[in-house]
Design a protein around this motif. Structure first.
Motif, PDB file in Angstrom:
ATOM      1  N   TRP A 136       0.818  -1.216   0.000  1.00  0.00           N
ATOM      2  CA  TRP A 136       0.000   0.000   0.000  1.00  0.00           C
ATOM      3  C   TRP A 136       0.843   1.254   0.000  1.00  0.00           C
ATOM      4  O   TRP A 136       0.494   2.253  -0.620  1.00  0.00           O
ATOM      5  N   LEU A 166      -6.507   0.588   0.899  1.00  0.00           N
ATOM      6  CA  LEU A 166      -6.091   0.604   2.300  1.00  0.00           C
ATOM      7  C   LEU A 166      -6.837  -0.450   3.133  1.00  0.00           C
ATOM      8  O   LEU A 166      -6.243  -1.104   3.993  1.00  0.00           O
ATOM      9  N   PHE A 187      -6.198  -2.003   6.945  1.00  0.00           N
ATOM     10  CA  PHE A 187      -6.631  -0.881   7.760  1.00  0.00           C
ATOM     11  C   PHE A 187      -8.118  -1.011   8.085  1.00  0.00           C
ATOM     12  O   PHE A 187      -8.911  -1.456   7.250  1.00  0.00           O
ATOM     13  N   ALA A 210      -8.620   3.932   7.402  1.00  0.00           N
ATOM     14  CA  ALA A 210      -8.356   4.150   5.977  1.00  0.00           C
ATOM     15  C   ALA A 210      -8.801   5.547   5.563  1.00  0.00           C
ATOM     16  O   ALA A 210      -8.131   6.221   4.771  1.00  0.00           O
ATOM     17  N   VAL A 212      -6.218   8.002   6.753  1.00  0.00           N
ATOM     18  CA  VAL A 212      -5.047   7.980   5.872  1.00  0.00           C
ATOM     19  C   VAL A 212      -5.338   8.762   4.592  1.00  0.00           C
ATOM     20  O   VAL A 212      -4.512   9.570   4.144  1.00  0.00           O
ATOM     21  N   TYR A 213      -6.502   8.543   4.011  1.00  0.00           N
ATOM     22  CA  TYR A 213      -6.867   9.245   2.779  1.00  0.00           C
ATOM     23  C   TYR A 213      -6.848  10.754   2.984  1.00  0.00           C
ATOM     24  O   TYR A 213      -6.305  11.497   2.161  1.00  0.00           O
ATOM     25  N   SER A 268       1.945   4.715   9.060  1.00  0.00           N
ATOM     26  CA  SER A 268       2.119   3.288   9.287  1.00  0.00           C
ATOM     27  C   SER A 268       2.375   2.983  10.752  1.00  0.00           C
ATOM     28  O   SER A 268       2.023   1.911  11.247  1.00  0.00           O
TER      29      SER A 268
END
Length: 258
Positions: free
Chosen positions: A97, A149, A154, A159, A162-163, A235
């Motif tokens: 990823w 993700l 995730f 997720a 993260v986006y 991460s």
């Protein structure tokens, strides 16, 4: 007696005379053709140049006829945004990823630099539209990255975190890079190349001192540094749970609860 304007019958033409040329027909319009021409116009002259009248001129058509393919200028802007984002390839599944997000970041940068006048649309166009009512093409990057993700392990809400962090960084980087303008590319002195000599020395000492670094800005390198910092932090903070996550990858920080 035939008038000079009459077309001669084919049987009466000289042996080597060329055949009469039929009247050329203009190709039929489509929404894609209209948007492609609109994008080319924006690339060449900026968003201000895009009007139905000007677009009709570029296509050689009555501007009123274009409303069959775009309801209004706002629809044109949405269509241009979709047209550009459709060029961004984000596989829904990837072995790593982080590598995929890194590659996507560089692809997005290349796309933005190829269409710099469209960048404001990519960043600000959705602001006035609820998420579910936006053009589908503008939502595909979100859907594909969420799939990437979540498949990496995730949790869905992580997720989404993260986006948001990822695209927040990416948009910010692109806007910063497009602002890195050289006033005089032929000038050897960095302070003069950037026009920083015009700033009061006492009021902007640090900015003037950074002239060499500013004058030799490496957009790809800056993106790589920034995305590395971002992905390492993500991460560690929001680590996926499957074996392909950061736990099994050398050189990355271990999860905080390890």
């Amino acid at each position: 007696m035939a008038s000079p304007t009459d077309h001669p019958h084919p049987d009466t033409l000289p042996e080597n005379a060329p055949s009469p040329t039929p009247k050329t027909r203009r190709p039929r319009l489509s929404r894609e053709a209209v948007l492609t021409t609109a994008l080319a116009l924006v690339d060449a002259e900026g968003l201000e140049a895009l009007t139905m009248r000007r677009l009709g001129h570029e296509l050689g058509r009555d501007p009123m006829g274009l409303y069959r393919y775009a309801k209004n200028r706002a629809d044109l802007l949405d269509g241009i945004t979709e047209l550009v984002l459709d060029q961004l390839d984000i596989p829904a599944h990837a072995a790593d990823w982080q590598d995929q997000l890194r590659a996507t970041a560089h692809d997005f940068r290349a796309l933005a630099l190829a269409h710099p006048h469209v960048v404001p649309l990519l960043v600000t166009r959705p602001l006035s539209t609820p998420l579910g009512l936006r053009p589908l093409g503008t939502l595909r990057p979100l859907e594909n990255i969420l799939a990437l993700l979540i498949d990496a392990g995730f949790a869905p809400t992580d997720a989404l975190h993260v986006y948001r962090a990822y695209y927040g960084f990416l948009y910010g980087h692109i806007l910063n890079e497009l602002q890195e303008m050289i006033v005089d590319p032929e000038e050897n002195e960095d302070l003069l190349r950037l026009g920083l000599h015009r700033l009061p020395a006492r009021a902007f000492p640090r900015l003037r001192a950074l002239a060499p670094a500013l004058a030799h800005y490496d957009g790809a390198g800056e993106l790589e540094e920034g995305i590395t910092i971002l992905l390492r932090g993500l991460s560690a903070q929001l680590h996926p749970t499957n074996p392909g996550g950061p736990e099994g990858r050398p050189g990355l920080p271990k999860p905080l609860d390890a």
